[in-house]
Motif scaffolding. Structure first.
Motif, short mmCIF file in Angstrom:
data_model
loop_
_atom_site.label_atom_id
_atom_site.label_comp_id
_atom_site.label_asym_id
_atom_site.label_seq_id
_atom_site.Cartn_x
_atom_site.Cartn_y
_atom_site.Cartn_z
N GLU A 47 0.84 -1.20 0.00
CA GLU A 47 0.00 0.00 0.00
C GLU A 47 0.88 1.25 0.00
O GLU A 47 0.54 2.26 -0.61
N LYS A 48 2.03 1.16 0.67
CA LYS A 48 2.91 2.32 0.81
C LYS A 48 4.35 1.84 0.83
O LYS A 48 4.67 0.80 1.41
N ILE A 49 5.23 2.61 0.18
CA ILE A 49 6.67 2.33 0.20
C ILE A 49 7.36 3.57 0.76
O ILE A 49 7.09 4.69 0.33
N GLU A 50 8.25 3.32 1.69
CA GLU A 50 8.94 4.42 2.34
C GLU A 50 10.45 4.22 2.19
O GLU A 50 10.96 3.12 2.35
N LEU A 51 11.16 5.31 1.89
CA LEU A 51 12.62 5.30 1.87
C LEU A 51 13.10 5.92 3.17
O LEU A 51 12.58 6.97 3.58
N LEU A 52 14.07 5.29 3.79
CA LEU A 52 14.63 5.80 5.04
C LEU A 52 16.11 6.08 4.86
O LEU A 52 16.81 5.34 4.16
N SER A 53 16.60 7.12 5.52
CA SER A 53 18.03 7.33 5.65
C SER A 53 18.31 7.54 7.12
O SER A 53 17.51 8.15 7.83
N TYR A 54 19.43 6.99 7.58
CA TYR A 54 19.76 7.08 8.99
C TYR A 54 21.26 6.98 9.18
O TYR A 54 22.01 6.65 8.25
N ALA A 119 17.23 2.34 3.78
CA ALA A 119 16.34 1.18 3.67
C ALA A 119 15.13 1.55 2.81
O ALA A 119 14.72 2.71 2.75
N VAL A 120 14.60 0.52 2.17
CA VAL A 120 13.33 0.62 1.45
C VAL A 120 12.37 -0.24 2.26
O VAL A 120 12.65 -1.42 2.50
N VAL A 121 11.26 0.34 2.70
CA VAL A 121 10.32 -0.37 3.57
C VAL A 121 8.96 -0.43 2.87
O VAL A 121 8.43 0.59 2.44
N PHE A 122 8.42 -1.64 2.78
CA PHE A 122 7.14 -1.89 2.11
C PHE A 122 6.07 -2.18 3.17
O PHE A 122 6.26 -3.05 4.02
N ILE A 130 5.82 -5.55 5.39
CA ILE A 130 5.83 -6.88 4.78
C ILE A 130 7.21 -7.21 4.20
O ILE A 130 7.50 -8.37 3.92
N TYR A 131 8.04 -6.18 4.03
CA TYR A 131 9.36 -6.40 3.46
C TYR A 131 10.21 -5.16 3.66
O TYR A 131 9.70 -4.03 3.63
N ALA A 132 11.50 -5.36 3.87
CA ALA A 132 12.44 -4.24 3.95
C ALA A 132 13.74 -4.65 3.28
O ALA A 132 14.13 -5.82 3.34
N TYR A 133 14.37 -3.69 2.65
CA TYR A 133 15.64 -3.93 1.97
C TYR A 133 16.61 -2.87 2.47
O TYR A 133 16.43 -1.68 2.21
N GLU A 134 17.60 -3.28 3.22
CA GLU A 134 18.55 -2.35 3.82
C GLU A 134 19.79 -2.25 2.94
O GLU A 134 20.26 -3.24 2.39
N ALA A 140 28.11 -1.00 -1.72
CA ALA A 140 27.22 -1.49 -2.78
C ALA A 140 26.61 -2.85 -2.45
O ALA A 140 26.55 -3.74 -3.27
N VAL A 141 26.15 -2.98 -1.21
CA VAL A 141 25.53 -4.23 -0.77
C VAL A 141 24.16 -3.92 -0.16
O VAL A 141 24.00 -2.94 0.57
N GLY A 142 23.19 -4.77 -0.47
CA GLY A 142 21.87 -4.67 0.12
C GLY A 142 21.49 -6.00 0.75
O GLY A 142 21.95 -7.05 0.30
N GLN A 143 20.69 -5.94 1.79
CA GLN A 143 20.24 -7.16 2.46
C GLN A 143 18.73 -7.12 2.64
O GLN A 143 18.18 -6.13 3.10
N ALA A 144 18.10 -8.23 2.31
CA ALA A 144 16.66 -8.36 2.42
C ALA A 144 16.26 -8.76 3.83
O ALA A 144 16.99 -9.51 4.49
N SER A 145 15.09 -8.31 4.25
CA SER A 145 14.60 -8.65 5.58
C SER A 145 14.07 -10.08 5.66
O SER A 145 13.92 -10.63 6.73
N ASN A 146 13.74 -10.66 4.50
CA ASN A 146 13.27 -12.04 4.47
C ASN A 146 13.59 -12.65 3.11
O ASN A 146 14.11 -11.96 2.24
N ASN A 147 13.26 -13.88 2.92
CA ASN A 147 13.59 -14.57 1.68
C ASN A 147 12.41 -14.67 0.72
O ASN A 147 12.46 -15.44 -0.22
#
Length: 171
Positions: A47-54, A119-122, A130-134, A140-147
């Motif tokens: 329903e919503k996608i959010e970009l985070l910076s921290y 991070a990209v948060v869904f 339901i999903y996050a990609y950090e 240049a590496v990303g990690q998924a919150s689940n498989n």
């Protein structure tokens, strides 16, 4: 003199074929068929996608340092007071993000730091994650919150322009 003329003609013919080959490769790259966004997890359920910076999460998140587990029970596990920017994506940026995730890119080299700052948060219709990609743009590496996400990116660099277009300034 005859040999030099002959060699020039041969070189010209070969260059014509090599140019055509490059043009054909460019056409092949343009014809990459993307999956349908409305049928592809996590986009199909979002329903919503959010970009985070921290700030570098490894500096302050001592419990999950160097871990890709940033979501549990459909909520962020880390202290969100360290989040510097949050941007909800509009329809255009959502499409750009989808293309960034699914457009093949050449493999790029990466470092071993993984100091995530983005991070990209869904979220689903109930505002549950339901999903996050950090992401660590530094290595240049990303990690998924689940498989559950069967597609993987070959370069997180494709996401950088989406973050910039969304107005994220903290890199």
């Amino acid at each position: 003199m005859r040999w030099s003329s002959f060699l020039i003609i041969v070189a010209a013919v070969f260059s014509l074929f090599s140019c055509k080959n490059a043009e054909e490769k460019a056409v092949v790259q343009k014809e990459v068929k993307l999956p349908k966004m409305e049928e592809t997890f996590p986009f199909a359920e979002t329903e919503k996608i959010e970009l985070l910076s921290y700030e570098n999460r490894n500096d302050w998140d001592t419990i999950r340092r160097y871990s890709n587990r940033i979501v549990e029970d459909k909520k962020l596990l880390f202290d969100t007071t360290h989040v510097k920017e949050r941007v909800v994506l509009n329809e255009k940026l959502t499409k750009d993000l989808f293309k960034a995730f699914f457009t093949p890119t050449p493999n790029s080299e990466s470092a071993a730091c993984f100091d995530p700052r983005h991070a990209v948060v869904f979220y689903n219709t109930n505002s549950e994650i339901i999903y996050a990609y950090e992401i660590c743009f530094g290595c240049a590496v990303g990690q998924a919150s689940n498989n559950d996400f069967k597609y993987t990116m070959t370069s997180v660099g494709t996401l950088y322009p989406v973050f910039k277009s969304a107005g994220i300034k903290y890199f």
